[in-house]
Write an enzyme that holds these catalytic residues in place. Structure first.
Site, PDB file in Angstrom:
ATOM      1  N   GLY A  41      26.390  25.798 -14.505  1.00 20.85           N
ATOM      2  CA  GLY A  41      26.674  24.451 -14.009  1.00 20.85           C
ATOM      3  C   GLY A  41      27.517  23.673 -15.003  1.00 20.85           C
TER       4      GLY A  41
ATOM      5  N   GLY B 284      19.941  22.080 -15.471  1.00 17.09           N
ATOM      6  CA  GLY B 284      20.376  20.806 -16.060  1.00 17.09           C
ATOM      7  C   GLY B 284      19.437  20.227 -17.105  1.00 17.09           C
TER       8      GLY B 284
ATOM      9  N   ASN C 190      29.503  26.476 -11.091  1.00 16.26           N
ATOM     10  CA  ASN C 190      29.081  25.475 -10.101  1.00 16.26           C
ATOM     11  C   ASN C 190      29.438  24.083 -10.613  1.00 16.26           C
ATOM     12  OD1 ASN C 190      27.792  23.889  -8.235  1.00 16.26           O
ATOM     13  ND2 ASN C 190      25.702  24.460  -8.846  1.00 16.26           N
ATOM     14  N   TRP C 191      30.485  23.513 -10.044  1.00 18.01           N
ATOM     15  CA  TRP C 191      30.955  22.188 -10.505  1.00 18.01           C
ATOM     16  C   TRP C 191      30.066  21.055 -10.014  1.00 18.01           C
ATOM     17  CZ3 TRP C 191      37.043  21.779 -10.005  1.00 18.01           C
ATOM     18  CH2 TRP C 191      37.623  22.595 -10.970  1.00 18.01           C
TER      19      TRP C 191
ATOM     20  N   GLU D  55      17.084  30.980 -10.370  1.00 18.49           N
ATOM     21  CA  GLU D  55      17.335  29.654 -10.958  1.00 18.49           C
ATOM     22  C   GLU D  55      16.029  28.875 -11.026  1.00 18.49           C
ATOM     23  OE1 GLU D  55      21.579  28.184 -11.152  1.00 18.49           O
ATOM     24  OE2 GLU D  55      20.490  27.136  -9.604  1.00 18.49           O
TER      25      GLU D  55
ATOM     26  N   HIS E 282      20.318  26.122  -3.271  1.00 23.12           N
ATOM     27  CA  HIS E 282      20.301  25.592  -4.641  1.00 23.12           C
ATOM     28  C   HIS E 282      19.230  24.493  -4.737  1.00 23.12           C
ATOM     29  CE1 HIS E 282      21.447  23.491  -8.277  1.00 23.12           C
ATOM     30  NE2 HIS E 282      22.145  24.570  -8.615  1.00 23.12           N
TER      31      HIS E 282
ATOM     32  N   SER F 111      20.878  26.015 -17.283  1.00 22.10           N
ATOM     33  CA  SER F 111      21.241  25.646 -18.653  1.00 22.10           C
ATOM     34  C   SER F 111      21.911  26.782 -19.423  1.00 22.10           C
ATOM     35  CB  SER F 111      20.017  25.124 -19.402  1.00 22.10           C
ATOM     36  OG  SER F 111      19.543  23.945 -18.792  1.00 22.10           O
TER      37      SER F 111
END
Ligand code: PGA
Length: 244
Positions: A227, A169, A6-7, A163, A89, A206
């Site tokens: 990510g 993150g 996932n950019w 998630e 998301h 993460s």
């Protein structure tokens, strides 16, 4: 194992184009791994045409068409080259987001022939597994009901991504015990309520080549949603290798 890169909004159209041309050789090798899916921003999707890398979108509208300024339909994403679509998301859930909106996005993706990657997760760290799954339950029930009431053929694939919002993150990965408990419950839910569909369960939050170590041994996991770490080619290669 499935690896969804996932950019997010880290790379612009030009940066994505440059990255793709700089890494074309490594990418063609990685492309041999049929289980790697890259999710760039909407505009960059067509850059992947002809590259044999599977691509996914990061979100889609719950609507098929109409006066929805700024939204992108699943059909349009399909036409731009996407085969997968992340829905629900944590970073796309605004204050008024509901399980019904999530369910409509899942149906929109499936209707456009995209495989939905349905993100669910608990909001706060240190939530007990039972409470965490209870928190996700309204999302799961709404999706299962909508799918059952739809005409989506039963051979279609659904991906559930666990998630935890606090792990996205943050540099903190959920413990192996928590991921095992939740993925076990997600599988049980899918068996009981979506038995005719092919379902996969993955984890995101993460994930790096280091944190992947113990998690990839879990038999209840079919892959990872990665990510930030997926932006670095060396790191991506390591992750793909570890999961092959
Ligand atoms: P992260 O993101 O790997 O940067 O935590 C995961 C995700 O948001 O899908």
């Amino acid at each position: 194992m499935l690896i969804i890169a996932n950019w997010k909004m880290y790379r612009s159209f030009t940066q994505a184009r440059v990255w793709l041309s700089e890494h074309s050789q490594e990418l063609s090798i990685l492309a041999q791994n049929q289980n790697l899916v890259i999710c760039p921003d909407f505009c960059s999707l067509p850059l992947f045409k002809g590259l044999s890398i599977t691509v996914g979108a990061q979100d889609c509208s719950e609507h098929a068409q109409g006066a929805y300024t700024g939204q992108v339909s699943a059909q349009s994403l399909k036409e731009a080259g996407a085969r997968y679509c992340i829905v629900g998301h944590g970073e796309t859930r605004h204050a008024n987001f509901t399980p019904q909106i999530l369910a409509r996005k899942v149906i929109a993706a499936l209707t456009a022939d995209l495989t939905p990657i349905i993100c669910v997760g608990d909001k706060l760290a240190n939530t007990a597994p039972q409470e965490a799954i209870a928190e996700m339950f309204p999302d799961l029930v709404a999706c299962a009901q909508a799918i059952k009431q739809s005409t989506i053929p039963t051979h279609r694939t659904l991906i559930f991504a666990y998630e935890p919002l606090w792990a996205i993150g943050s540099g903190v990965t959920a413990s192996i015990e928590l991921v095992e408990a939740i993925t076990h419950d997600l599988r049980k839910f899918a068996r009981e309520h979506l038995a005719h569909y092919q379902t996969h369960v993955i984890y995101g939050g993460s994930v790096t080549s280091e944190t992947l170590g113990s998690l990839r041994a879990l038999t209840s996991l079919d892959g990872f949603l990665v990510g930030k770490a997926s932006l670095d080619m060396q790191e991506l290669k390591k992750i793909v290798r570890l999961c092959s």
